[in-house]
Design a protein around this motif. Structure first.
Motif, PDB file in Angstrom:
ATOM      1  N   CYS A   1       0.830  -1.201   0.000  1.00  0.00           N
ATOM      2  CA  CYS A   1       0.000   0.000   0.000  1.00  0.00           C
ATOM      3  C   CYS A   1       0.867   1.254   0.000  1.00  0.00           C
ATOM      4  O   CYS A   1       2.047   1.202   0.348  1.00  0.00           O
ATOM      5  CB  CYS A   1      -0.880   0.030   1.252  1.00  0.00           C
ATOM      6  N   GLN A   2       0.235   2.362  -0.381  1.00  0.00           N
ATOM      7  CA  GLN A   2       0.881   3.669  -0.299  1.00  0.00           C
ATOM      8  C   GLN A   2      -0.184   4.690   0.079  1.00  0.00           C
ATOM      9  O   GLN A   2      -1.272   4.704  -0.503  1.00  0.00           O
ATOM     10  CB  GLN A   2       1.522   4.045  -1.632  1.00  0.00           C
ATOM     11  N   VAL A   3       0.144   5.530   1.057  1.00  0.00           N
ATOM     12  CA  VAL A   3      -0.806   6.546   1.514  1.00  0.00           C
ATOM     13  C   VAL A   3      -0.959   7.609   0.411  1.00  0.00           C
ATOM     14  O   VAL A   3       0.021   8.147  -0.094  1.00  0.00           O
ATOM     15  CB  VAL A   3      -0.333   7.197   2.836  1.00  0.00           C
ATOM     16  N   LEU A   4      -2.209   7.897   0.056  1.00  0.00           N
ATOM     17  CA  LEU A   4      -2.513   8.847  -1.006  1.00  0.00           C
ATOM     18  C   LEU A   4      -3.046  10.176  -0.479  1.00  0.00           C
ATOM     19  O   LEU A   4      -2.775  11.221  -1.048  1.00  0.00           O
ATOM     20  CB  LEU A   4      -3.545   8.244  -1.972  1.00  0.00           C
ATOM     21  N   GLU A   5      -3.828  10.117   0.601  1.00  0.00           N
ATOM     22  CA  GLU A   5      -4.444  11.330   1.137  1.00  0.00           C
ATOM     23  C   GLU A   5      -4.636  11.191   2.633  1.00  0.00           C
ATOM     24  O   GLU A   5      -5.034  10.133   3.114  1.00  0.00           O
ATOM     25  CB  GLU A   5      -5.808  11.560   0.456  1.00  0.00           C
ATOM     26  N   VAL A   6      -4.337  12.264   3.358  1.00  0.00           N
ATOM     27  CA  VAL A   6      -4.529  12.297   4.807  1.00  0.00           C
ATOM     28  C   VAL A   6      -5.128  13.648   5.175  1.00  0.00           C
ATOM     29  O   VAL A   6      -4.523  14.683   4.937  1.00  0.00           O
ATOM     30  CB  VAL A   6      -3.185  12.126   5.567  1.00  0.00           C
ATOM     31  N   GLU A   7      -6.319  13.621   5.711  1.00  0.00           N
ATOM     32  CA  GLU A   7      -6.939  14.817   6.288  1.00  0.00           C
ATOM     33  C   GLU A   7      -7.429  14.380   7.667  1.00  0.00           C
ATOM     34  O   GLU A   7      -8.492  13.752   7.775  1.00  0.00           O
ATOM     35  CB  GLU A   7      -8.093  15.304   5.412  1.00  0.00           C
ATOM     36  N   PRO A   8      -6.623  14.647   8.719  1.00  0.00           N
ATOM     37  CA  PRO A   8      -6.922  14.091  10.043  1.00  0.00           C
ATOM     38  C   PRO A   8      -8.380  14.230  10.472  1.00  0.00           C
ATOM     39  O   PRO A   8      -8.985  15.288  10.310  1.00  0.00           O
ATOM     40  CB  PRO A   8      -5.983  14.881  10.965  1.00  0.00           C
TER      41      PRO A   8
END
Length: 136
Positions: free
Chosen positions: A62-69
């Protein structure tokens, strides 16, 4: 020019959960908690971070694409021929959080993966809800 895009399918699970987004976010992003409800993972909520979910049957890259806490988390999900994207959306409600998970990218010839995800994600949601009831 013709459009040669392959029609893909999506698995969506949506539930109202009686906990605030901040608590659910921790369960979605802290490796020791992820392991309790989903799989072992060397996850970090950082865009472009590469990680792996591992289980006794194998694993998923996997690879993180988007993070909005406390709102949105998205990562690629690649394993056993499946190239898909999992997106979590958390929306605060009067009674807690509406949690939505979408896994997009199942090709027509990936029936086993699609039906596996359709059966698996609701179980993972159940595990997640049990974990949330146990943690502070």
């Amino acid at each position: 020019m013709t459009d040669t895009a392959i029609e893909t399918r999506t698995v969506t699970v949506e539930r109202d959960i009686a906990y605030p987004p901040e608590k659910i976010w921790r369960a979605l992003t802290q490796p020791h908690l992820i392991e309790e409800w989903l799989m072992k993972a060397d996850f970090k909520p950082v865009v472009d971070h590469r990680f792996r979910f591992s289980a006794d049957w194998g694993g998923v890259d996997c690879q993180v694409l988007e993070v909005e806490p406390h709102r949105t988390l998205s990562y690629s999900w690649a394993g056993m021929g499946l190239e898909s994207v999992v997106t979590w959306t958390l929306s605060a409600t009067d009674t807690g959080t509406r949690l939505r998970m979408e896994q997009v990218g199942f090709k027509p010839d990936q029936q086993q993966a699609y039906f596996g995800a359709k059966a698996g994600w609701p179980r993972f949601f159940g595990n997640l809800e049990q974990l949330l009831a146990r943690i502070d």
